[in-house]
Design a protein around this motif. Structure first.
Motif, PDB file in Angstrom:
ATOM      1  N   TRP A   1      23.800  -3.252   1.940  1.00 15.94           N
ATOM      2  CA  TRP A   1      22.875  -3.519   0.847  1.00 15.94           C
ATOM      3  C   TRP A   1      21.743  -4.414   1.333  1.00 15.94           C
ATOM      4  O   TRP A   1      20.568  -4.154   1.059  1.00 15.94           O
ATOM      5  CB  TRP A   1      23.619  -4.203  -0.329  1.00 15.94           C
ATOM      6  CG  TRP A   1      22.733  -4.396  -1.524  1.00 15.94           C
ATOM      7  CD1 TRP A   1      22.546  -3.506  -2.547  1.00 15.94           C
ATOM      8  CD2 TRP A   1      21.855  -5.498  -1.782  1.00 15.94           C
ATOM      9  NE1 TRP A   1      21.617  -3.994  -3.431  1.00 15.94           N
ATOM     10  CE2 TRP A   1      21.174  -5.209  -2.989  1.00 15.94           C
ATOM     11  CE3 TRP A   1      21.582  -6.678  -1.124  1.00 15.94           C
ATOM     12  CZ2 TRP A   1      20.244  -6.086  -3.550  1.00 15.94           C
ATOM     13  CZ3 TRP A   1      20.645  -7.550  -1.667  1.00 15.94           C
ATOM     14  CH2 TRP A   1      19.989  -7.245  -2.877  1.00 15.94           C
ATOM     15  N   PHE A   2      22.075  -5.449   2.075  1.00 13.34           N
ATOM     16  CA  PHE A   2      21.062  -6.411   2.535  1.00 13.34           C
ATOM     17  C   PHE A   2      20.020  -5.736   3.431  1.00 13.34           C
ATOM     18  O   PHE A   2      18.836  -6.068   3.373  1.00 13.34           O
ATOM     19  CB  PHE A   2      21.749  -7.573   3.283  1.00 13.34           C
ATOM     20  CG  PHE A   2      20.791  -8.524   3.944  1.00 13.34           C
ATOM     21  CD1 PHE A   2      19.863  -9.236   3.199  1.00 13.34           C
ATOM     22  CD2 PHE A   2      20.815  -8.709   5.326  1.00 13.34           C
ATOM     23  CE1 PHE A   2      18.975 -10.118   3.814  1.00 13.34           C
ATOM     24  CE2 PHE A   2      19.936  -9.588   5.943  1.00 13.34           C
ATOM     25  CZ  PHE A   2      19.014 -10.292   5.185  1.00 13.34           C
TER      26      PHE A   2
ATOM     27  N   SER B   1      14.197 -10.345   7.145  1.00 11.69           N
ATOM     28  CA  SER B   1      14.614 -11.743   6.941  1.00 11.69           C
ATOM     29  C   SER B   1      15.874 -12.120   7.712  1.00 11.69           C
ATOM     30  O   SER B   1      16.798 -12.735   7.151  1.00 11.69           O
ATOM     31  CB  SER B   1      14.863 -11.971   5.447  1.00 11.69           C
ATOM     32  OG  SER B   1      13.737 -11.624   4.686  1.00 11.69           O
TER      33      SER B   1
ATOM     34  N   TYR C   1      12.130  -7.708  -6.789  1.00 16.51           N
ATOM     35  CA  TYR C   1      12.994  -8.729  -6.187  1.00 16.51           C
ATOM     36  C   TYR C   1      14.168  -8.093  -5.451  1.00 16.51           C
ATOM     37  O   TYR C   1      14.875  -7.253  -5.990  1.00 16.51           O
ATOM     38  CB  TYR C   1      13.516  -9.674  -7.275  1.00 16.51           C
ATOM     39  CG  TYR C   1      14.636 -10.572  -6.824  1.00 16.51           C
ATOM     40  CD1 TYR C   1      14.437 -11.488  -5.801  1.00 16.51           C
ATOM     41  CD2 TYR C   1      15.887 -10.497  -7.411  1.00 16.51           C
ATOM     42  CE1 TYR C   1      15.469 -12.309  -5.376  1.00 16.51           C
ATOM     43  CE2 TYR C   1      16.919 -11.314  -6.994  1.00 16.51           C
ATOM     44  CZ  TYR C   1      16.705 -12.220  -5.974  1.00 16.51           C
ATOM     45  OH  TYR C   1      17.729 -13.019  -5.554  1.00 16.51           O
ATOM     46  N   HIS C   2      14.357  -8.499  -4.207  1.00 17.21           N
ATOM     47  CA  HIS C   2      15.518  -8.039  -3.456  1.00 17.21           C
ATOM     48  C   HIS C   2      16.351  -9.237  -3.007  1.00 17.21           C
ATOM     49  O   HIS C   2      17.509  -9.371  -3.342  1.00 17.21           O
ATOM     50  CB  HIS C   2      15.060  -7.184  -2.265  1.00 17.21           C
ATOM     51  CG  HIS C   2      16.183  -6.668  -1.424  1.00 17.21           C
ATOM     52  ND1 HIS C   2      16.493  -7.197  -0.198  1.00 17.21           N
ATOM     53  CD2 HIS C   2      17.071  -5.669  -1.644  1.00 17.21           C
ATOM     54  CE1 HIS C   2      17.533  -6.553   0.305  1.00 17.21           C
ATOM     55  NE2 HIS C   2      17.900  -5.619  -0.547  1.00 17.21           N
ATOM     56  N   HIS C   3      15.722 -10.128  -2.238  1.00 14.35           N
ATOM     57  CA  HIS C   3      16.373 -11.371  -1.818  1.00 14.35           C
ATOM     58  C   HIS C   3      15.263 -12.416  -1.696  1.00 14.35           C
ATOM     59  O   HIS C   3      14.094 -12.074  -1.846  1.00 14.35           O
ATOM     60  CB  HIS C   3      17.085 -11.175  -0.475  1.00 14.35           C
ATOM     61  CG  HIS C   3      16.130 -10.873   0.637  1.00 14.35           C
ATOM     62  ND1 HIS C   3      15.601  -9.614   0.847  1.00 14.35           N
ATOM     63  CD2 HIS C   3      15.535 -11.663   1.558  1.00 14.35           C
ATOM     64  CE1 HIS C   3      14.763  -9.657   1.861  1.00 14.35           C
ATOM     65  NE2 HIS C   3      14.699 -10.880   2.318  1.00 14.35           N
ATOM     66  N   THR C   4      15.606 -13.657  -1.434  1.00 10.69           N
ATOM     67  CA  THR C   4      14.583 -14.679  -1.236  1.00 10.69           C
ATOM     68  C   THR C   4      14.164 -14.694   0.231  1.00 10.69           C
ATOM     69  O   THR C   4      14.993 -14.941   1.110  1.00 10.69           O
ATOM     70  CB  THR C   4      15.104 -16.067  -1.664  1.00 10.69           C
ATOM     71  OG1 THR C   4      15.538 -15.980  -3.023  1.00 10.69           O
ATOM     72  CG2 THR C   4      14.027 -17.122  -1.536  1.00 10.69           C
ATOM     73  N   ALA C   5      12.900 -14.393   0.469  1.00 14.14           N
ATOM     74  CA  ALA C   5      12.396 -14.349   1.851  1.00 14.14           C
ATOM     75  C   ALA C   5      12.482 -15.738   2.482  1.00 14.14           C
ATOM     76  O   ALA C   5      12.435 -16.750   1.785  1.00 14.14           O
ATOM     77  CB  ALA C   5      10.949 -13.875   1.836  1.00 14.14           C
ATOM     78  N   PRO C   6      12.606 -15.786   3.807  1.00 21.39           N
ATOM     79  CA  PRO C   6      12.638 -17.081   4.502  1.00 21.39           C
ATOM     80  C   PRO C   6      11.225 -17.646   4.599  1.00 21.39           C
ATOM     81  O   PRO C   6      10.546 -17.536   5.630  1.00 21.39           O
ATOM     82  CB  PRO C   6      13.215 -16.719   5.873  1.00 21.39           C
ATOM     83  CG  PRO C   6      12.891 -15.273   6.069  1.00 21.39           C
ATOM     84  CD  PRO C   6      12.778 -14.644   4.712  1.00 21.39           C
ATOM     85  N   ILE C   7      10.789 -18.229   3.504  1.00 20.00           N
ATOM     86  CA  ILE C   7       9.380 -18.555   3.268  1.00 20.00           C
ATOM     87  C   ILE C   7       8.712 -19.317   4.412  1.00 20.00           C
ATOM     88  O   ILE C   7       7.690 -18.885   4.951  1.00 20.00           O
ATOM     89  CB  ILE C   7       9.281 -19.330   1.929  1.00 20.00           C
ATOM     90  CG1 ILE C   7       9.685 -18.361   0.796  1.00 20.00           C
ATOM     91  CG2 ILE C   7       7.894 -19.892   1.700  1.00 20.00           C
ATOM     92  CD1 ILE C   7      10.044 -19.021  -0.497  1.00 20.00           C
TER      93      ILE C   7
ATOM     94  N   LEU D   1      15.231  -0.525  -0.466  1.00 20.67           N
ATOM     95  CA  LEU D   1      15.083  -1.618  -1.428  1.00 20.67           C
ATOM     96  C   LEU D   1      14.076  -2.651  -0.916  1.00 20.67           C
ATOM     97  O   LEU D   1      13.260  -3.179  -1.672  1.00 20.67           O
ATOM     98  CB  LEU D   1      16.438  -2.299  -1.671  1.00 20.67           C
ATOM     99  CG  LEU D   1      17.591  -1.388  -2.108  1.00 20.67           C
ATOM    100  CD1 LEU D   1      18.911  -2.163  -2.176  1.00 20.67           C
ATOM    101  CD2 LEU D   1      17.295  -0.760  -3.468  1.00 20.67           C
TER     102      LEU D   1
ATOM    103  N   HIS E   1       8.790 -17.458  -3.574  1.00 19.82           N
ATOM    104  CA  HIS E   1       8.567 -16.178  -2.900  1.00 19.82           C
ATOM    105  C   HIS E   1       7.907 -15.145  -3.813  1.00 19.82           C
ATOM    106  O   HIS E   1       7.556 -14.062  -3.363  1.00 19.82           O
ATOM    107  CB  HIS E   1       9.869 -15.632  -2.292  1.00 19.82           C
ATOM    108  CG  HIS E   1      10.921 -15.263  -3.294  1.00 19.82           C
ATOM    109  ND1 HIS E   1      11.464 -14.017  -3.374  1.00 19.82           N
ATOM    110  CD2 HIS E   1      11.520 -15.990  -4.268  1.00 19.82           C
ATOM    111  CE1 HIS E   1      12.355 -13.995  -4.336  1.00 19.82           C
ATOM    112  NE2 HIS E   1      12.416 -15.169  -4.888  1.00 19.82           N
TER     113      HIS E   1
END
Lengths: 371, 371
Positions: free
Chosen positions: A228-229, A66, A247-253, A234, A35
């Motif tokens: 937070w999510f 996401s 970086y925040h979270h891993t995107a659903p690529i 953010l 990502h």
């Protein structure tokens, strides 16, 4: 004991998901990359531009969240509403009720404008609610009620909100890509949708867009966003093209590969052409249903072409018809939801599902099943 | 202007996502069906059983949350912690800090136990924190710190929590499927993971499991869960096999096809065999890195086989090496995160990525690049 899952394909004519085209499924299954890969960053930028096209907006903050549409709804509320705020919320179906629930879980006060299920939100009642509550911070309503098939007059509702300098928060889960929607022209401040309706992408992603005014309100909050999510201040740094992506979270690529392809298909067809296709096939469906003596829940003026709520005819067994359509024709239509359970069917004509072949098949299968 | 997205494939040896096998990508792209289709309900039941296997648990509440691991973290906190609660939270890397942030956004009090990045959580310090705060409601910590590659002693930490009748909330994003993890035997009350690490599924899904005690605490809450989307008392009714499944949101259908397939592959390999494979390839990698004079951040006793944090050698340009590996070898390794940015590389050996071929290639490519 367990085996690979190979589902029997279905024709999806319920309230969503709609059928996902082979083109989109092909994109979905391309090799997963990181990502933070430059290739993926380029993809995110294109998705942003394609979403701006679909929403009819220039909003810089236009992203694919996401998580599903329900999380998109919650993101709009938790980012823009703070404890103690007053929000006018319109309920004319299940999803208006869910908006109210979200508003209350933030600790804000929900001022409810209620309309009968199957009716649009009353512009007059909203006007009265603002007269009585000129200090309301926002107006929240559902553009296209998936539980009833009613379309509300988003343009007029947003105008009222603007008169009172209130934010407008709009649920476009079922409208995006299926019927007229103009975020900038109508003055919508925060809007969310879903990937699995008229975009005909796989479920799990929520397109979201905030106006500059909404972004300002987010940036000038007194309290931290409770989630937070879903904290879009953010997420903004994760989707931003300017400067360093944070970086925040891993995107659903892979789901974003699919969204990109479905938005590309929408752009290639042309947004207004897609709206017209939904309308044309809705009229064809309506004509056929009328011949079968099946009536619509919603008045003609407020019907959504992509979500047709019809009354289960007297003497017909709701569940039996739906299960027969599924088992005999591999054709799914939706049941009524909430207070309409057992009383209506919801026939979806969304995205890729909205074609001549499916309308003809449904009419034939329904005639065979209810006779 | 826009074209279909056809990424150049990469070998993913960073901190996640890991490489997704053709089998899983094949499952991902099967035709989308409805989330209330009996076929899909059967799939959800199988996913639940396969997750119980992967987590080593009999917990009835074991599900795949419809959002990434960060949302799984937030779900554990917002469902089990209420405003005013005291939670002992361990920080030895980025993700412990994120746990603290989540705890504080619920309005609870975080009692921080801090350890140096690269070190495991200190069992003694946690014991002291409970002595000073015997009324703490929960202990929250990260089993496998993705930012540092350190493994903490989850079993001992959970035992301390049990002595004080406190809940244990465990981040297993990077450990699930990659190294020893025994939810029931260790007495873990709430655990979350991610799909894109050692399960080698596409990103976007978070496996979550609650013990009976955690479910009781959720059911006896004084206040509503602040997030509607993450309210597991509602999600429970959506995933429940018993009685009528209750609509909550639309599940990410195709991603769950993929998760099912990746869990099936784990079951076919055998969980302990998968742990051993990760360990064996880690040792091979370590041996090769040592020959190149590259040192590990974490002491041998606490190293995660699936996430190898190594020090960027003196005089070597961190970013140049990573970008050369990517452009010349289509091989991705991870940068350091937070206070380790620029100082470490994170070399992932997760799930499908953990094979002989990849270790050999990385060592050869790294030798070529840093010389």
């Amino acid at each position: 004991m367990f085996e690979s899952f190979n589902p029997i394909p279905r024709i999806l004519m319920g309230p969503g998901p709609s059928n996902v085209s082979p083109r989109v499924l092909g994109a979905l299954s391309r090799p997963t990359i990181g990502h933070l890969d430059p290739q993926f960053i380029g993809l995110m930028d294109e998705i942003k531009q394609l979403l701006q096209y679909a929403f009819n907006t220039q909003n810089a903050f236009t992203i694919a969240l996401s998580a599903p549409g329900s999380a998109g709804m919650e993101a709009c509320i938790v980012n823009l509403i703070e404890p103690g705020d007053k929000v006018i919320v319109c309920i004319n179906g299940v999803f208006g009720g869910r908006l109210k629930e979200n508003i209350e879980r933030v600790g804000a006060k929900a001022i409810v404008v209620e309309d009968k299920w199957g009716h649009p939100v009353s512009v007059d009642k909203v006007s009265d609610a603002f007269k009585a509550n000129p200090d309301a911070k926002a107006l929240a309503f559902v553009h296209a009620e998936t539980s009833t098939g009613a379309r509300s007059d988003a343009k007029s509702l947003c105008q009222i909100a603007q008169q009172y300098n209130a934010l407008s928060i709009v649920d476009a889960v079922t409208s995006l890509g299926g019927s007229e929607l103009r975020v900038d022209e109508w003055g919508i401040d925060a809007i969310y949708s879903g990937s699995q309706k008229c975009l005909s992408c796989v479920p799990g992603i929520s397109p979201v867009s905030f106006s500059e005014k909404a972004v300002e309100i987010l940036k000038s909050r007194q309290s931290k966003v409770q989630s937070w999510f879903l904290d879009q201040s953010l997420v903004m740094d994760y989707w931003s093209g300017e400067g360093k992506r944070c970086y925040h979270h891993t995107a659903p690529i892979n789901s974003l590969y699919a969204l990109h392809e479905s938005l590309l298909m929408l752009k290639q067809e042309g947004l207004e052409n897609a709206w017209q296709r939904h309308q044309r096939l809705h009229e064809k469906l309506r004509h056929g249903l009328e011949k079968l003596g099946i009536e619509f829940l919603v008045d003609e003026a407020h019907r959504l072409p992509q979500l047709n709520s019809v009354l289960v005819p007297d003497g017909v067994d709701d569940a039996h018809v739906r299960s027969t359509l599924l088992s005999k024709y591999n054709l799914e239509i939706g049941a009524g939801l909430g207070q309409l359970a057992g009383k209506t069917w919801r026939i979806g004509l969304m995205g890729s599902t909205a074609n001549e072949q499916n309308v003809a098949l449904l009419l034939a299968a329904l005639e065979d099943t209810i006779k």
